[in-house]
Design an enzyme around this catalytic site. Structure first.
Site, short mmCIF file in Angstrom:
data_model
loop_
_atom_site.label_atom_id
_atom_site.label_comp_id
_atom_site.label_asym_id
_atom_site.label_seq_id
_atom_site.Cartn_x
_atom_site.Cartn_y
_atom_site.Cartn_z
N ILE A 37 -89.33 5.06 -52.85
CA ILE A 37 -90.69 5.28 -52.80
C ILE A 37 -91.44 4.94 -53.92
CG2 ILE A 37 -92.62 6.64 -52.60
CD1 ILE A 37 -90.85 8.28 -50.52
N ASP A 58 -85.20 5.89 -64.20
CA ASP A 58 -84.27 6.01 -63.28
C ASP A 58 -83.22 6.63 -63.81
OD1 ASP A 58 -84.77 5.59 -59.72
OD2 ASP A 58 -82.64 6.01 -60.76
N TYR A 108 -85.44 22.88 -51.03
CA TYR A 108 -86.23 21.54 -51.12
C TYR A 108 -87.65 22.14 -50.77
CZ TYR A 108 -88.29 16.94 -50.10
OH TYR A 108 -89.27 15.83 -50.17
N PRO A 110 -83.70 4.70 -46.56
CA PRO A 110 -82.50 5.35 -46.50
C PRO A 110 -82.33 6.76 -46.66
CG PRO A 110 -82.84 3.97 -48.52
CD PRO A 110 -83.86 3.77 -47.60
#
Ligand code: NAD
Length: 259
Positions: free
Chosen positions: A22, A41, A154, A190
């Site tokens: 995203i 990243d 989460y 994914p």
């Protein structure tokens, strides 16, 4: 006011975990609208590929305070300042009922999803304060508005993101820095495939059945696209959202229950 709204010419944007998933879609959308975009990243191969696509980019782990501190200096030097921070980095964390979870996995989820956003905001702020039009966009989740069985770290971490967002909107609003969150529903890609697979395993139910449950979470009966999230990010960073502050914007097709 710029009623064309989304002209980002000359604006400087950092997207964490912006070299894939995203984050890459968000970074690309800002770049297409004229912004100077830096992506970071943890994955060196993804960073190389982002560089090849014309982004400024660096390898950095948002859960490492020292790396984030030096990253922000690099970003501000490279872009010549910073106007918009998109705190996109976030991991799915483990799947399982609470008593099966390992403390290390719980902590790792918070290290990235919550502490990472704290470090990035803390060390980006000196640069954002120099901007005349600063905004912070934090990625939360539908799991930051609802409970999600089997994904307690989460969900708890994404509720924490909303608390952080609402608090900083108050703390920083007077300085002209808007802080908002985006709460995506299940996004096609994914990662959601892996999440559905893990949930099917946990529930001991067929993959196709659990996939249908995930699609049915949304009143639109389909997954969200990464571009839907990117569209909300560029809106929240823009002058069109000049009075939007402290909000957790759902982009989930109306999701009222998570599986
Ligand atoms: P993803 O799992 O596809 O990861 C994207 C990138 O994050 C990868 O390139 C990875 O290398 C990087 N990354 C992982 N840990 C990092 C770290 N410590 N520091 C820097 N980079 C790191 O994620 P995604 O699906 O693109 O999700 C992006 C954001 O949206 C996350 O915050 C996620 O929680 C949130 N979200 C995703 C969904 C979904 O369905 N995919 C739904 C709701 C919310």
């Amino acid at each position: 006011m710029d009623y064309t709204g989304l002209n980002y010419a000359g604006r400087k944007v950092l997207v964490t975990a912006g070299a894939a998933g995203i984050g890459l879609t968000i970074a690309t959308r800002f770049q297409d609208l004229g912004a100077k975009v830096f992506v970071t990243d943890i994955n060196p191969a993804a960073v190389d590929s982002a560089r090849a696509s014309g982004f400024s980019a660096a390898v950095s782990d948002v859960s490492n305070e020292d790396q984030v501190r030096s990253l922000m200096d690099t970003v501000a030097t490279d872009l010549g300042g910073l106007d918009i921070l998109v705190n996109n980095a976030g991991i799915a964390g483990p799947t399982g009922s609470i008593e099966t979870l390992e403390a290390a996995d719980w902590k790792a989820t918070f290290d990235v999803n919550v502490h990472g956003q704290f470090y990035c905001i803390k060390y980006a702020l000196p640069f954002l304060r120099l901007s005349t039009d600063a905004a912070i966009v934090n990625l939360s989740s539908a799991a930051g508005r609802l409970g999600m069985a089997g994904r307690s770290p989460y969900s708890a971490s994404k509720w924490a993101v909303v608390g952080l967002t609402k608090t900083l909107a108050i703390e920083l609003g007077g300085d002209g820095i808007r802080v908002n969150a985006i709460c995506p529903g299940a996004v096609d890609g994914p990662r959601i495939d892996a999440v559905i697979e893990a949930k099917a395993k946990m529930l001991k139910r067929p993959l196709a059945e659990v996939t249908d449950l995930y699609l049915g979470q949304s009143s639109l009966n389909r997954l969200v696209e990464a571009t839907d999230i990117a569209n909300m990010a560029v809106f929240l960073g823009s002058d069109l959202a000049r009075s939007v502050n402290g909000q957790a914007m759902a982009v989930d097709g109306n999701t009222e229950k998570l599986y």
